[in-house]
Structures are given as structure tokens and as C-alpha cells.
Design a protein around this motif. Sequence first.
Motif, PDB file in Angstrom:
ATOM      1  N   ARG A  64      66.466  16.376  17.434  1.00  0.00           N
ATOM      2  CA  ARG A  64      67.807  16.389  18.059  1.00  0.00           C
ATOM      3  C   ARG A  64      67.695  16.230  19.562  1.00  0.00           C
ATOM      4  O   ARG A  64      68.445  15.472  20.173  1.00  0.00           O
ATOM      5  CB  ARG A  64      68.540  17.699  17.755  1.00  0.00           C
ATOM      6  CG  ARG A  64      69.245  17.720  16.434  1.00  0.00           C
ATOM      7  CD  ARG A  64      70.017  19.024  16.272  1.00  0.00           C
ATOM      8  NE  ARG A  64      71.138  19.098  17.152  1.00  0.00           N
ATOM      9  CZ  ARG A  64      72.383  18.727  16.845  1.00  0.00           C
ATOM     10  NH1 ARG A  64      72.633  18.230  15.666  1.00  0.00           N
ATOM     11  NH2 ARG A  64      73.361  18.846  17.712  1.00  0.00           N
ATOM     12  N   ARG A  65      66.764  16.951  20.179  1.00  0.00           N
ATOM     13  CA  ARG A  65      66.589  16.863  21.630  1.00  0.00           C
ATOM     14  C   ARG A  65      66.158  15.464  22.046  1.00  0.00           C
ATOM     15  O   ARG A  65      66.641  14.938  23.048  1.00  0.00           O
ATOM     16  CB  ARG A  65      65.572  17.901  22.099  1.00  0.00           C
ATOM     17  CG  ARG A  65      66.113  19.304  22.075  1.00  0.00           C
ATOM     18  CD  ARG A  65      65.089  20.301  22.604  1.00  0.00           C
ATOM     19  NE  ARG A  65      65.618  21.647  22.488  1.00  0.00           N
ATOM     20  CZ  ARG A  65      64.925  22.698  22.122  1.00  0.00           C
ATOM     21  NH1 ARG A  65      63.635  22.575  21.840  1.00  0.00           N
ATOM     22  NH2 ARG A  65      65.488  23.874  22.027  1.00  0.00           N
ATOM     23  N   LYS A  66      65.236  14.868  21.300  1.00  0.00           N
ATOM     24  CA  LYS A  66      64.789  13.512  21.615  1.00  0.00           C
ATOM     25  C   LYS A  66      65.939  12.523  21.506  1.00  0.00           C
ATOM     26  O   LYS A  66      66.099  11.652  22.357  1.00  0.00           O
ATOM     27  CB  LYS A  66      63.655  13.084  20.672  1.00  0.00           C
ATOM     28  CG  LYS A  66      62.342  13.745  20.965  1.00  0.00           C
ATOM     29  CD  LYS A  66      61.293  13.323  19.946  1.00  0.00           C
ATOM     30  CE  LYS A  66      60.053  14.173  20.073  1.00  0.00           C
ATOM     31  NZ  LYS A  66      59.101  13.931  18.977  1.00  0.00           N
ATOM     32  N   ARG A  67      66.735  12.656  20.455  1.00  0.00           N
ATOM     33  CA  ARG A  67      67.889  11.760  20.268  1.00  0.00           C
ATOM     34  C   ARG A  67      68.890  11.924  21.396  1.00  0.00           C
ATOM     35  O   ARG A  67      69.421  10.962  21.919  1.00  0.00           O
ATOM     36  CB  ARG A  67      68.577  12.053  18.939  1.00  0.00           C
ATOM     37  CG  ARG A  67      67.845  11.542  17.751  1.00  0.00           C
ATOM     38  CD  ARG A  67      68.407  10.185  17.368  1.00  0.00           C
ATOM     39  NE  ARG A  67      67.525   9.481  16.488  1.00  0.00           N
ATOM     40  CZ  ARG A  67      67.661   9.432  15.180  1.00  0.00           C
ATOM     41  NH1 ARG A  67      68.657  10.046  14.602  1.00  0.00           N
ATOM     42  NH2 ARG A  67      66.801   8.753  14.453  1.00  0.00           N
ATOM     43  N   LYS A  68      69.150  13.169  21.748  1.00  0.00           N
ATOM     44  CA  LYS A  68      70.115  13.457  22.805  1.00  0.00           C
ATOM     45  C   LYS A  68      69.621  12.914  24.140  1.00  0.00           C
ATOM     46  O   LYS A  68      70.376  12.307  24.893  1.00  0.00           O
ATOM     47  CB  LYS A  68      70.349  14.969  22.899  1.00  0.00           C
ATOM     48  CG  LYS A  68      71.632  15.358  23.582  1.00  0.00           C
ATOM     49  CD  LYS A  68      71.796  16.871  23.577  1.00  0.00           C
ATOM     50  CE  LYS A  68      72.947  17.250  22.675  1.00  0.00           C
ATOM     51  NZ  LYS A  68      73.242  18.692  22.734  1.00  0.00           N
ATOM     52  N   ALA A  69      68.348  13.119  24.445  1.00  0.00           N
ATOM     53  CA  ALA A  69      67.764  12.680  25.712  1.00  0.00           C
ATOM     54  C   ALA A  69      67.740  11.156  25.825  1.00  0.00           C
ATOM     55  O   ALA A  69      67.960  10.602  26.895  1.00  0.00           O
ATOM     56  CB  ALA A  69      66.352  13.238  25.876  1.00  0.00           C
ATOM     57  N   SER A  70      67.475  10.482  24.707  1.00  0.00           N
ATOM     58  CA  SER A  70      67.383   9.021  24.753  1.00  0.00           C
ATOM     59  C   SER A  70      68.734   8.351  24.568  1.00  0.00           C
ATOM     60  O   SER A  70      68.862   7.144  24.762  1.00  0.00           O
ATOM     61  CB  SER A  70      66.412   8.524  23.678  1.00  0.00           C
ATOM     62  OG  SER A  70      66.984   8.686  22.395  1.00  0.00           O
TER      63      SER A  70
END
Length: 180
Positions: A64-70
Motif C-alpha cells: 500500500r505504501r509503495k502504491r501510494k508513494a508511486s
Amino acid sequence: LLVTKYQRFVFSTAYGALGNQQDAEDVTQDVFLAAFRKLATFEGRSSFLTWLRRIAFNLSIDLRRKRKASGSPTPLSFHEETANSMELSVTDAIITNETVSTVRRAIDQLPDEQRIVVTLRDIQDMNYGEIAELLTIPIGTVRSRLHRGRLELKSILERMGVSPIASCNRTDATSLGGDT
């Protein structure tokens, strides 16, 4: 044997954190690979299932964090795909998709601590003890986060112009990933 026995539980944990079937399936595979690699670190202080769920939860939050950051878009959720493929009237499909999507967007607006507890309890139907053990927090903290999360969710839905009662009545609980 372990995959067969625990796959459903691991998937439901990942799905609860991610809200997307494809991502949850990917995380589920990653969980069993990670568990195999880290099996020697399992100390038995909790049940094996709790240990697997903790890995699933951590990997899901990382994704989720990776998706949000990218800024990557999240693929359609399983329930949106299902509603699209079910033989519903066009109006029912639209209402179902909109309701599920609206509730998911509202849940995503909750602070992480509340979103996680609301998802685990109200969508994944985990009990307070399981949530407390998974998140390594006291049961009282689970209860207070759940209470605050539900109040905030109601407020968010109202700001979105949706009556939380009407949302629950228009769609069955399985549309949200579990019992509500």
C-alpha cells in the motif's frame, strides 16, 4: 500442507488490508515464500496462523505504501469485478459498484491505525483478541481505535453525501469483503 491449510486466512488478511483481489493473491504467494525463508525465526510465542497473518499484514502495508508513494492506480477490486460480471440489472450493478467504491474510498481516508482495525474487524470479521495479537496492541486499544474509526467513517460517508445506513442496506456484506 501449510499453504492448503492457511491460504484462505492469509488471503483474507491481505485482502482486508489491500481491498483488491489481485494484490491480495500476490501478497499471499509472497507470504508463504517469506515464511519458508524465515521459518527458523518462528519462536512459537503466538500461533503459526497469527505469525503468517502478521507477515501478510506487513507485506500488505508495504505494498500500500509503495502504491501510494508511486501514485500507481490500484486495479479494480474483486467485488467490482464480480459486480461487473454478475447478471445484475444495469442499475443494480451501478449501485453496487458505486456503494462498494464509495465505502472503500471512505475507509481509505481513515488514519492508518483506525483503517486497519476497522478493516480487520468489520470486513475481515476478526475478533478483538486476534486483532490485538496481530497488531501487538492491547484489546482496549483495538476497541478504542475501532470506535473512533467507525465514528470517523460515518462522518466521512456523511460528508460524501452517503447515509451509512443506506449504504449497508443497499449492498450485502459480502460486497465489502466480509461481515459488517
